[in-house]
Design a protein around this motif. Structure first.
Motif, PDB file in Angstrom:
ATOM      1  N   ASN A  89       0.819  -1.206   0.000  1.00  0.00           N
ATOM      2  CA  ASN A  89       0.000   0.000   0.000  1.00  0.00           C
ATOM      3  C   ASN A  89       0.853   1.256   0.000  1.00  0.00           C
ATOM      4  OD1 ASN A  89      -1.918  -2.090   1.770  1.00  0.00           O
ATOM      5  ND2 ASN A  89      -3.000  -0.843   0.281  1.00  0.00           N
ATOM      6  N   LEU A  90       1.896   1.254   0.819  1.00  0.00           N
ATOM      7  CA  LEU A  90       2.820   2.384   0.886  1.00  0.00           C
ATOM      8  C   LEU A  90       4.207   1.857   1.243  1.00  0.00           C
ATOM      9  CD1 LEU A  90       0.735   4.954   2.995  1.00  0.00           C
ATOM     10  CD2 LEU A  90       1.296   5.186   0.565  1.00  0.00           C
ATOM     11  N   ARG A 150       4.516   4.004  -5.381  1.00  0.00           N
ATOM     12  CA  ARG A 150       3.856   3.856  -4.083  1.00  0.00           C
ATOM     13  C   ARG A 150       4.819   4.076  -2.920  1.00  0.00           C
ATOM     14  NH1 ARG A 150      -0.796   0.930  -5.028  1.00  0.00           N
ATOM     15  NH2 ARG A 150      -1.468   1.563  -2.960  1.00  0.00           N
ATOM     16  N   ILE A 151       5.420   5.238  -2.872  1.00  0.00           N
ATOM     17  CA  ILE A 151       6.462   5.516  -1.885  1.00  0.00           C
ATOM     18  C   ILE A 151       6.311   6.925  -1.335  1.00  0.00           C
ATOM     19  CG2 ILE A 151       8.133   6.359  -3.595  1.00  0.00           C
ATOM     20  CD1 ILE A 151      10.315   4.850  -1.981  1.00  0.00           C
ATOM     21  N   VAL A 152       6.734   7.101  -0.089  1.00  0.00           N
ATOM     22  CA  VAL A 152       6.786   8.432   0.526  1.00  0.00           C
ATOM     23  C   VAL A 152       8.171   8.623   1.127  1.00  0.00           C
ATOM     24  CG1 VAL A 152       4.326   8.562   1.011  1.00  0.00           C
ATOM     25  CG2 VAL A 152       5.848   7.550   2.705  1.00  0.00           C
ATOM     26  N   ALA A 153       8.483   9.858   1.448  1.00  0.00           N
ATOM     27  CA  ALA A 153       9.836  10.170   1.906  1.00  0.00           C
ATOM     28  C   ALA A 153      10.088   9.741   3.342  1.00  0.00           C
ATOM     29  CB  ALA A 153      10.103  11.669   1.755  1.00  0.00           C
ATOM     30  N   ILE A 184      -3.457   6.330  -4.626  1.00  0.00           N
ATOM     31  CA  ILE A 184      -3.072   5.366  -3.598  1.00  0.00           C
ATOM     32  C   ILE A 184      -3.995   4.138  -3.614  1.00  0.00           C
ATOM     33  CG2 ILE A 184      -1.860   6.969  -2.087  1.00  0.00           C
ATOM     34  CD1 ILE A 184      -4.396   7.387  -0.511  1.00  0.00           C
ATOM     35  N   ARG A 185      -4.753   3.968  -4.686  1.00  0.00           N
ATOM     36  CA  ARG A 185      -5.564   2.769  -4.930  1.00  0.00           C
ATOM     37  C   ARG A 185      -6.516   2.455  -3.778  1.00  0.00           C
ATOM     38  NH1 ARG A 185      -3.178   3.842  -9.029  1.00  0.00           N
ATOM     39  NH2 ARG A 185      -2.047   2.400 -10.392  1.00  0.00           N
ATOM     40  N   CYS A 186      -7.270   3.452  -3.366  1.00  0.00           N
ATOM     41  CA  CYS A 186      -8.206   3.253  -2.266  1.00  0.00           C
ATOM     42  C   CYS A 186      -9.596   2.865  -2.754  1.00  0.00           C
ATOM     43  CB  CYS A 186      -8.304   4.516  -1.414  1.00  0.00           C
ATOM     44  SG  CYS A 186      -8.987   5.927  -2.311  1.00  0.00           S
TER      45      CYS A 186
END
Length: 478
Positions: free
Chosen positions: A203-204, A239-242, A310-312
């Motif tokens: 998901n992330l 699908r990434i955050v810092a 984010i494919r919700c």
């Protein structure tokens, strides 16, 4: 089996009373629930705008973030594989399975693995593959594809599930949901204990900590990622955050957009194999990061915003088109408004042209989206490319006749004299068309589509301009 054309599937779905009732219930419950949930955030609905900025920042720095993620996972004892396309991603998974003598795999729900066709590839390689999300398990037993991102079996009634379980699991027929759930749980527990490999989506992912996050409300993904000796996770490269601060914001938005929840029932953070001395967790952890057309989208400033998704499934839960035709009509892993943008970009704009042309452009998807993606803007851009062609996306003009018709119409409405002549001719010609004195029942040729499900009002005896001029003349004579 080759999927049916979009118009045929859509018409069949509209006539399905079970599907219509299920979709209406889903949209009323989750769609409206998420909209109310955004208002309850301590930061207010403006948190969606912050989420949009976080996603855009990650997209703008993908190369740096992906490298940091791979380094962290490597330090934790995991392995990262980069796959430029679907075939490479599948090949990585099969190679890992063969290296570890895998004969059975259990899977958590993953739209990315649907996109790349992982299940049939694993089965062809002799690896039994079992979906463990209840909805995914149902559609797998039925030999069907998921019809919703978070509710894969929304198109199935409990009676249909009862018949399916009777035929596939050998239990007495029942339509009692708790009994059916217990039967699935018993069957899947055996698979969990027998499986050599667990497969999940992502998901992330957090570059700062080097972990991926999975969300579920059934606990199946946690079982699939901890019991088997090998865990393979598939992640779309976007699908990434810092860092964890950004991760926290998106996790809350994802839970609310997907199921109108403050937080999903099971949230798992995974960054590598089990530590020495620990009994839970796999012996080996592999993350396969998939491109499969995303780099091309990233390079286009007009469409890169769709990578913020984010494919919700929130846009599906508000879309009036999806709410009538369901997911199977889209013949893609991704349905609804986001599918109508993503699928053409990934598989070919001409090839999937029906999807973007089938949306209503009502705009309901944008305020429903937890990260405020402007899908209507991109739907219009796709339509423009189909109307005019675009060499950069290998798009050919969808209909030369339609293009010529709109070119002629553009000329007509910019030339007052010619337009008046056209209206006079049309007023005479409409007398030949079937209908009532005030309505046209059927247009000829390409116009038949306009009157397939509705009548068209006939042209007035006098146009608005004529009436306006006559009224001015009448007043000037007083």
């Amino acid at each position: 089996m080759k999927p049916r054309p979009y118009p045929v599937s859509a018409q069949a779905a509209i006539k399905d009373p079970v599907l219509q009732a299920a979709l209406a219930n889903l949209q009323q419950r989750l769609g409206q629930g998420a909209a109310a949930g955004y208002q309850r955030f301590p930061e207010g609905p403006e948190l969606r705008l912050k989420g949009h900025d976080i996603r855009l920042n990650a997209i703008d720095n993908l190369d740096i973030l992906l490298e940091a993620l791979a380094d962290k996972i490597g330090q934790n004892g995991g392995h990262v594989h980069f796959a430029p396309d679907a075939q490479a991603a599948v090949d990585h998974c099969i190679a890992i399975a063969r290296r570890h003598d895998v004969s059975m795999a259990v899977k958590g729900k993953s739209m990315l693995t649907e996109e790349i066709g992982l299940n049939p590839a694993l089965e062809a390689a002799g690896i039994e593959t079992v979906e463990t999300d209840l909805g995914e398990y149902i559609v797998q037993l039925a030999g069907e594809a998921p019809s919703h991102i978070i509710a894969p079996a929304i198109h199935k009634s409990r009676e249909a599930v009862g018949r399916l379980f009777r035929d596939k699991l050998g239990i007495p027929y029942t339509d009692d949901p708790p009994t059916l759930t217990l039967a699935a749980r018993r069957a899947l527990r055996k698979k969990f204990l027998q499986a050599d490999m667990g497969i999940s989506g992502c998901n992330l992912a957090c570059a700062q900590t080097g972990h991926i996050t999975t969300l579920s409300n059934e606990g199946n993904i946690r079982m699939a990622t901890t019991l088997p000796r090998v865990h393979v996770a598939f992640m779309g490269m976007e699908r990434i955050v810092a860092d964890l601060a950004d991760h926290d914001v998106l996790l809350r938005l994802l839970s609310m957009g997907a199921a109108a929840q403050d937080m999903a029932g099971y949230v798992s953070y995974i960054g590598g194999p089990a530590e020495k001395g620990r009994t839970d967790g796999p012996d080996a952890f592999h993350l396969i990061i998939v491109d499969n057309g995303r780099s091309r989208i990233l390079a286009d400033p007009d469409f890169r915003e769709v990578l913020c998704c984010i494919r919700c499934g929130a846009c599906l839960n508000m879309c009036p088109v999806y709410g009538k035709i369901g997911g199977h009509a889209y013949a893609s892993a991704y349905s609804g408004p986001v599918g109508a943008v993503v699928t053409p970009l990934l598989t070919g704009i001409n090839r999937a042209s029906d999807l973007c042309l089938g949306e209503s452009l009502c705009g309901a998807c944008m305020p429903a989206c937890p990260v405020n993606i402007d899908l209507p803007r991109m739907l219009l851009l796709l339509r423009a490319k189909l109307a005019e062609g675009d060499a950069s996306w290998d798009v050919r003009v969808r209909s030369r006749a339609e293009q010529a018709a709109f070119t002629a119409w553009s000329y007509l409405i910019r030339n007052r004299f010619v337009y008046d002549l056209f209206l006079k001719g049309a007023a005479i010609g409409q007398r030949l068309l079937p209908g009532t004195p005030s309505m046209i029942r059927r247009l000829p040729f390409a116009g038949r589509g306009w009157t397939h499900g509705r009548d068209l009002k006939r042209l007035a005896a006098r146009s608005f301009i004529q009436r306006y001029r006559n009224e001015n003349e009448r007043r000037s004579m007083k």
